[in-house]
Enzyme design. Structure first.
Site, PDB file in Angstrom:
ATOM      1  N   CYS A 141       4.133   9.428   0.090  1.00 14.92           N
ATOM      2  CA  CYS A 141       2.728   9.837   0.023  1.00 14.92           C
ATOM      3  C   CYS A 141       2.570  10.831  -1.113  1.00 14.92           C
ATOM      4  O   CYS A 141       3.251  11.865  -1.138  1.00 14.92           O
ATOM      5  CB  CYS A 141       2.277  10.472   1.339  1.00 14.92           C
ATOM      6  SG  CYS A 141       0.572  11.049   1.239  1.00 14.92           S
ATOM      7  N   ARG A 192       0.831  -1.214   0.000  1.00  9.36           N
ATOM      8  CA  ARG A 192       0.000   0.000   0.000  1.00  9.36           C
ATOM      9  C   ARG A 192       0.868   1.268   0.000  1.00  9.36           C
ATOM     10  O   ARG A 192       0.983   1.943  -1.022  1.00  9.36           O
ATOM     11  CB  ARG A 192      -0.966  -0.040   1.211  1.00  9.36           C
ATOM     12  CG  ARG A 192      -2.096   0.969   1.159  1.00  9.36           C
ATOM     13  CD  ARG A 192      -1.738   2.367   1.569  1.00  9.36           C
ATOM     14  NE  ARG A 192      -1.141   2.429   2.904  1.00  9.36           N
ATOM     15  CZ  ARG A 192      -0.586   3.528   3.392  1.00  9.36           C
ATOM     16  NH1 ARG A 192      -0.554   4.638   2.667  1.00  9.36           N
ATOM     17  NH2 ARG A 192      -0.039   3.547   4.609  1.00  9.36           N
ATOM     18  N   ASP A 193       1.540   1.535   1.112  1.00  5.99           N
ATOM     19  CA  ASP A 193       2.353   2.764   1.181  1.00  5.99           C
ATOM     20  C   ASP A 193       3.479   2.678   0.152  1.00  5.99           C
ATOM     21  O   ASP A 193       3.836   3.681  -0.489  1.00  5.99           O
ATOM     22  CB  ASP A 193       2.945   2.915   2.587  1.00  5.99           C
ATOM     23  CG  ASP A 193       3.151   4.354   3.010  1.00  5.99           C
ATOM     24  OD1 ASP A 193       3.183   5.223   2.140  1.00  5.99           O
ATOM     25  OD2 ASP A 193       3.302   4.604   4.215  1.00  5.99           O
TER      26      ASP A 193
HETATM   27  P1  HMG Z   1     -13.590  14.261  -2.396  1.00  2.64           P
HETATM   28  O1  HMG Z   1     -13.220  14.692  -3.760  1.00  2.64           O
HETATM   29  O2  HMG Z   1     -13.806  15.324  -1.354  1.00  2.64           O
HETATM   30  O3  HMG Z   1     -14.801  13.253  -2.441  1.00  2.64           O
HETATM   31  O4  HMG Z   1     -12.423  13.312  -1.900  1.00  2.64           O
HETATM   32  P2  HMG Z   1     -16.347  13.463  -2.157  1.00  2.64           P
HETATM   33  O5  HMG Z   1     -16.656  12.930  -0.802  1.00  2.64           O
HETATM   34  O6  HMG Z   1     -16.715  14.907  -2.420  1.00  2.64           O
HETATM   35  O7  HMG Z   1     -17.015  12.563  -3.282  1.00  2.64           O
HETATM   36  C1  HMG Z   1     -16.818  12.892  -4.665  1.00  2.64           C
HETATM   37  C2  HMG Z   1     -17.078  11.677  -5.532  1.00  2.64           C
HETATM   38  O8  HMG Z   1     -16.101  10.684  -5.227  1.00  2.64           O
HETATM   39  C3  HMG Z   1     -18.423  10.989  -5.285  1.00  2.64           C
HETATM   40  O9  HMG Z   1     -18.853  10.471  -6.538  1.00  2.64           O
HETATM   41  C4  HMG Z   1     -18.094   9.842  -4.394  1.00  2.64           C
HETATM   42  O10 HMG Z   1     -18.980   8.733  -4.493  1.00  2.64           O
HETATM   43  C5  HMG Z   1     -16.740   9.451  -4.895  1.00  2.64           C
HETATM   44  P3  HMG Z   1     -20.035  11.182  -7.384  1.00  2.64           P
HETATM   45  O11 HMG Z   1     -21.206  11.162  -6.434  1.00  2.64           O
HETATM   46  O12 HMG Z   1     -19.524  12.542  -7.654  1.00  2.64           O
HETATM   47  O13 HMG Z   1     -20.149  10.299  -8.566  1.00  2.64           O
HETATM   48  N1  HMG Z   1     -15.960   8.805  -3.828  1.00  2.64           N
HETATM   49  C6  HMG Z   1     -15.393   7.597  -3.923  1.00  2.64           C
HETATM   50  N2  HMG Z   1     -15.305   6.699  -4.913  1.00  2.64           N
HETATM   51  C7  HMG Z   1     -14.651   5.545  -4.644  1.00  2.64           C
HETATM   52  N3  HMG Z   1     -14.096   5.259  -3.440  1.00  2.64           N
HETATM   53  C8  HMG Z   1     -14.163   6.150  -2.441  1.00  2.64           C
HETATM   54  C9  HMG Z   1     -14.809   7.370  -2.677  1.00  2.64           C
HETATM   55  N4  HMG Z   1     -15.030   8.438  -1.875  1.00  2.64           N
HETATM   56  C10 HMG Z   1     -15.736   9.304  -2.615  1.00  2.64           C
HETATM   57  N5  HMG Z   1     -13.608   5.853  -1.237  1.00  2.64           N
HETATM   58  C11 HMG Z   1     -11.606  11.522  -0.502  1.00  2.64           C
HETATM   59  C12 HMG Z   1     -12.402  12.818  -0.550  1.00  2.64           C
HETATM   60  C13 HMG Z   1     -11.381  11.204   0.969  1.00  2.64           C
HETATM   61  C14 HMG Z   1     -12.400  10.437  -1.181  1.00  2.64           C
HETATM   62  C15 HMG Z   1     -10.258  11.759  -1.238  1.00  2.64           C
HETATM   63  O14 HMG Z   1      -9.626  12.851  -0.653  1.00  2.64           O
HETATM   64  C16 HMG Z   1      -9.328  10.569  -1.160  1.00  2.64           C
HETATM   65  O15 HMG Z   1      -9.606   9.518  -1.710  1.00  2.64           O
HETATM   66  N6  HMG Z   1      -8.169  10.718  -0.467  1.00  2.64           N
HETATM   67  C17 HMG Z   1      -7.217   9.624  -0.302  1.00  2.64           C
HETATM   68  C18 HMG Z   1      -5.807  10.136  -0.337  1.00  2.64           C
HETATM   69  C19 HMG Z   1      -4.843   9.013  -0.074  1.00  2.64           C
HETATM   70  O16 HMG Z   1      -5.136   7.852  -0.251  1.00  2.64           O
HETATM   71  N7  HMG Z   1      -3.611   9.374   0.398  1.00  2.64           N
HETATM   72  C20 HMG Z   1      -2.574   8.394   0.684  1.00  2.64           C
HETATM   73  C21 HMG Z   1      -2.839   7.571   1.904  1.00  2.64           C
HETATM   74  S1  HMG Z   1      -2.496   8.395   3.444  1.00  2.64           S
HETATM   75  C22 HMG Z   1      -0.792   8.106   3.696  1.00  2.64           C
HETATM   76  O17 HMG Z   1      -0.104   7.639   2.827  1.00  2.64           O
HETATM   77  C23 HMG Z   1      -0.222   8.375   5.067  1.00  2.64           C
HETATM   78  C24 HMG Z   1       0.056   7.079   5.874  1.00  2.64           C
HETATM   79  O18 HMG Z   1       0.962   6.237   5.195  1.00  2.64           O
HETATM   80  C25 HMG Z   1       0.607   7.438   7.253  1.00  2.64           C
HETATM   81  C26 HMG Z   1       1.795   8.409   7.210  1.00  2.64           C
HETATM   82  O19 HMG Z   1       2.791   8.126   6.488  1.00  2.64           O
HETATM   83  O20 HMG Z   1       1.700   9.427   7.889  1.00  2.64           O
HETATM   84  C27 HMG Z   1      -1.246   6.297   6.098  1.00  2.64           C
HETATM   85 MG    MG Z   2       3.137   6.433   5.232  1.00  2.00          MG
END
Ligand code: HMG
Ligand code: MG
Length: 326
Positions: A253, A26-27
């Site tokens: 990320c 994943r990461d």
């Molecule tokens: P948004 O654009 O604000 O979404 O994104 P929304 O809630 O306004 O929805 C817009 C549309 O997206 C809708 O569809 C939803 O159904 C759809 P429409 O009605 O317009 O047809 N939608 C989805 N579709 C599929 N799967 C979903 C989903 N959610 C909404 N889950 C959102 C908000 C949270 C979805 C977006 O910001 C996002 O996906 N962010 C993820 C970012 C990410 O994955 N970052 C990397 C992971 S974190 C990390 O790496 C840190 C970590 O390792 C720890 C560390 O290192 O510190 C964990």
């Molecule tokens: Mg991380």
């Protein structure tokens, strides 16, 4: 050193066993320039399991446009459904839509991912910090009601690329909110790898003071400044017994440009083995896996241990034999 393993020299005051929470699929893969074919991802997870890892974060059910590298989560899950049920295969879930997708694919372990800072909440989740917690609350409640195991990540615990220093109390507040929602475990993320060991000890002490049990804490260090292993030792000395790591040191990320690879699982296993701490991981098999993955990605692993054990650092001009050759 014998057979590609360090000599055991146990040190007092450390946990007898450490659970490694593998985040490579994943990461590790969410930040790759090119998308890794889903069959390669499935083989990666199988190989990690064969190397003895028992918790492997498999993918993310986030918006596919936000992280295109993991847009194949639906295709991946059937390819790993043969893995035994005692294996934990957590997936990242940001919201109700993500949970629905994960549940539809039989996921039993999920992770929500909060931020300690406003800036990263906005960049990563398109929400303010309080809006993001409000988004997670019904997800955690429903997941717990359905018997799922839930992890809560807290990113930017030690520093933020937009805001700089992050007050300990701010991190503690987000941790407490996630625990109150019902998360089983919290992972303290050093997303951009700026933590140092004294900072780790100070945060863990502040969390203890605020009533957060150390037994529910994990640490998640990115290795940008080469501090991930020292920070891990500081956390172990504090009693933390779950450590996140990524095979071969892959990771980053896409929404925090200064984030580089995670602590490499091999580097962690090498240190733990030297300290006499059990992990159940076969270092030679794991190293082979990371070497294989480096071949698929077309560049060498950044892990020092992988490079040493595969002889990658034994080029012309060096007279040191690699451990493989000994
Ligand atoms: P948004 O654009 O604000 O979404 O994104 P929304 O809630 O306004 O929805 C817009 C549309 O997206 C809708 O569809 C939803 O159904 C759809 P429409 O009605 O317009 O047809 N939608 C989805 N579709 C599929 N799967 C979903 C989903 N959610 C909404 N889950 C959102 C908000 C949270 C979805 C977006 O910001 C996002 O996906 N962010 C993820 C970012 C990410 O994955 N970052 C990397 C992971 S974190 C990390 O790496 C840190 C970590 O390792 C720890 C560390 O290192 O510190 C964990
Ligand atoms: Mg991380």
């Amino acid at each position: 050193m014998t057979d590609g393993l360090p000599t055991r020299f146990p040190a007092g005051g450390l946990p007898p066993e450490v659970r490694i929470y593998e985040v490579g699929p994943r990461d590790g893969l969410q930040n790759e320039q090119s998308t890794v074919p889903v069959e390669v991802k499935a083989e990666f997870i199988h190989r990690l399991r064969d190397a003895g890892l028992r918790t492997i974060e498999a993918t993310s059910f986030v918006h596919p446009k936000w992280v295109p590298q993991l847009a194949d989560a639906e295709q991946l899950m059937p390819l790993i459904s043969d893995l035994p049920r005692d294996l934990r295969l957590p997936v990242l879930v940001p919201n109700a839509r993500g949970l629905e997708r994960a549940v539809a694919h039989g996921c039993r372990d999920i992770a929500v991912f909060a931020s300690a800072t406003e800036s990263f909440a906005k960049a990563n989740l398109n929400r303010t910090l309080s809006e993001s917690l409000a988004m997670f609350e019904p997800v955690v409640t429903r997941a717990k009601a359905e018997g799922q195991w839930v992890r809560g990540y807290v990113s930017m615990c030690f520093g933020d690329p937009w805001e700089g220093a992050v007050p300990l109390a701010q991190v503690v507040g987000v941790c407490r909110a996630l625990l109150e929602m019902g998360c089983d475990e919290l992972s303290l993320g050093d997303t951009i790898g700026v933590a140092t060991p004294g900072h780790v000890s100070a945060l863990l002490a502040a969390l203890n003071e605020a009533g957060v049990p150390t037994g529910q804490l994990a640490v998640h260090f990115h290795d940008t400044y080469g501090q991930a292993l020292s920070n891990t030792l500081a956390a172990l000395q504090h009693g933390v017994a779950t450590v996140d790591a990524s095979a071969g040191g892959l990771g980053g990320c896409p929404y925090a440009k200064s984030a580089t690879g995670n602590l490499a699982t091999e580097d962690l296993v090498w240190m733990l083995r030297g300290l006499g701490i059990d992990t159940g991981v076969d270092l030679a098999r794991l190293t082979d896996t990371s070497d294989w993955m480096a071949g698929r990605l077309g560049r060498p692993s950044p892990s020092r241990t992988v490079r040493a054990l595969t002889g990658a650092d034994t080029g012309p001009g060096t007279d040191q034999p690699s451990h493989k050759e000994q």
